[in-house]
Design a protein around this motif. Structure first.
Motif, short mmCIF file in Angstrom:
data_model
loop_
_atom_site.label_atom_id
_atom_site.label_comp_id
_atom_site.label_asym_id
_atom_site.label_seq_id
_atom_site.Cartn_x
_atom_site.Cartn_y
_atom_site.Cartn_z
N ALA A 1 47.85 48.84 29.98
CA ALA A 1 48.05 47.41 30.24
C ALA A 1 47.07 46.91 31.30
O ALA A 1 46.53 45.81 31.20
CB ALA A 1 49.49 47.14 30.66
N SER A 2 46.82 47.75 32.31
CA SER A 2 45.88 47.35 33.37
C SER A 2 44.47 47.17 32.80
O SER A 2 43.77 46.22 33.15
CB SER A 2 45.87 48.38 34.50
OG SER A 2 47.07 48.29 35.22
N GLU A 3 44.08 48.10 31.92
CA GLU A 3 42.75 47.97 31.29
C GLU A 3 42.67 46.67 30.50
O GLU A 3 41.70 45.92 30.58
CB GLU A 3 42.50 49.15 30.36
CG GLU A 3 41.81 50.30 31.07
CD GLU A 3 41.73 51.55 30.23
OE1 GLU A 3 41.61 51.45 28.99
OE2 GLU A 3 41.80 52.64 30.82
N LEU A 4 43.69 46.41 29.73
CA LEU A 4 43.74 45.21 28.90
C LEU A 4 43.62 43.94 29.75
O LEU A 4 42.90 43.00 29.40
CB LEU A 4 45.09 45.20 28.14
CG LEU A 4 45.36 44.04 27.20
CD1 LEU A 4 44.54 44.19 25.93
CD2 LEU A 4 46.86 43.99 26.84
N LEU A 5 44.31 43.95 30.90
CA LEU A 5 44.39 42.74 31.72
C LEU A 5 43.38 42.74 32.88
O LEU A 5 43.40 41.83 33.71
CB LEU A 5 45.82 42.60 32.28
CG LEU A 5 46.92 42.55 31.23
CD1 LEU A 5 48.30 42.67 31.88
CD2 LEU A 5 46.84 41.27 30.40
N LYS A 6 42.55 43.80 32.91
CA LYS A 6 41.53 43.93 33.96
C LYS A 6 42.13 43.98 35.38
O LYS A 6 41.59 43.43 36.34
CB LYS A 6 40.48 42.82 33.85
CG LYS A 6 39.77 42.78 32.51
CD LYS A 6 38.65 41.77 32.53
CE LYS A 6 37.77 41.69 31.34
NZ LYS A 6 38.21 42.08 30.05
N ILE A 7 43.28 44.62 35.48
CA ILE A 7 43.91 44.81 36.79
C ILE A 7 43.33 46.09 37.40
O ILE A 7 43.26 47.11 36.71
CB ILE A 7 45.45 44.98 36.64
CG1 ILE A 7 46.08 43.73 36.04
CG2 ILE A 7 46.10 45.32 37.98
CD1 ILE A 7 47.53 43.91 35.61
#
Ligand SMILES: Cc1cc2nc3c(=O)[nH]c(=O)nc-3n(C[C@H](O)[C@H](O)[C@H](O)COP(=O)(O)O)c2cc1C
Length: 222
Positions: free
Chosen positions: A178-184
């Motif tokens: 999810a972090s990769e997807l949202l650039k977190i």
């Protein structure tokens, strides 16, 4: 136009802000301005050393919502087989408790199946991570204690404005994806929840059944 529901007393607000799933209105759009207002209220929460090291992602893009819903679904699959799953408490000796747990199961499953259609997702994050080794209780407390009150403030503010939410965590089993997807920046920032946000249908929420308070109170010593 932003409408504030002023008819709730403070006690009603605090005792009837429920996990809303089946009563989320999936048809009615939610204004981003309204979500921002709720985040502004969330910012009034306490944080360790007043660091205010919280962040809130507002997600409206359908591709991102679909991708997060897929992770949520995968997280549900692995949760439901785990020892702490609500499914494991649906057949307890206490019929009342079993009924409540079954209701939560069905409601949670409904959200899994319908998440991608919820108008807005909010993902609260906090700077710092607690999942490494050697994170002391003090540090864990500072990190989680600096975001949990803000999330709850957000949920209370949402309820005041006619919006339903649920604190959910299924997608966190795949937090890195999810972090990769949202650039977190995963190494520095931890996601703590995914809050589906929609107007709720109807307005009659009730206090929930809870254990007798004496079961959890310890005066002076445990
Ligand atoms: C830390 C935390 C994680 C939760 N994770 C989920 C979740 O992944 N999915 C879900 O449907 N509900 C989740 N919930 C909501 C709980 O199921 C809900 O708060 C509980 O059943 C009590 O219901 P109430 O909030 O309406 O009183 C979570 C709540 C908390 C506080």
């Amino acid at each position: 136009m932003v409408i504030i529901m002023t008819s709730l007393t403070p006690k009603e607000l605090l005792t009837t802000t429920r996990a809303v799933r089946k009563r989320l209105d999936l048809e009615k759009p939610v204004e981003i301005e309204l979500v921002k207002k709720c985040i502004e209220i969330a910012q009034q929460a306490p944080s360790a050393s007043n660091r205010q090291n919280w962040h809130f992602l507002i997600i409206t893009d359908q591709y991102l919502k679909n991708s997060l819903s897929d992770l949520f679904q995968k997280g549900w699959q692995s949760y439901i087989d785990s020892p702490t799953s609500v499914a494991k408490t649906m057949n307890s000796d206490d019929p009342k408790k079993s009924k409540t747990q079954r209701r939560i199961y069905e409601s949670a499953k409904y959200l899994v199946d319908n998440l991608k259609n919820v108008p807005v997702f909010v993902i609260p994050c906090v700077e710092g991570r607690t999942d490494g080794s050697n994170v002391s209780v003090v540090v864990q407390s500072a990190i989680w204690g600096s975001i949990a009150p803000a999330v709850w403030n957000f949920m209370l503010a949402a309820r005041l404005h006619g919006l339903g939410t649920t604190w959910t965590s299924f997608h966190l089993r795949f937090e890195k994806d999810a972090s990769e997807l949202l650039k977190i920046p995963y190494e520095k920032v931890m996601q703590v929840a995914l809050l589906p946000v929609a107007y709720y249908k109807g307005s009659s929420f009730k206090p929930a059944p809870r254990d007798p308070v004496d079961k959890i109170i310890h005066v002076n010593t445990w």
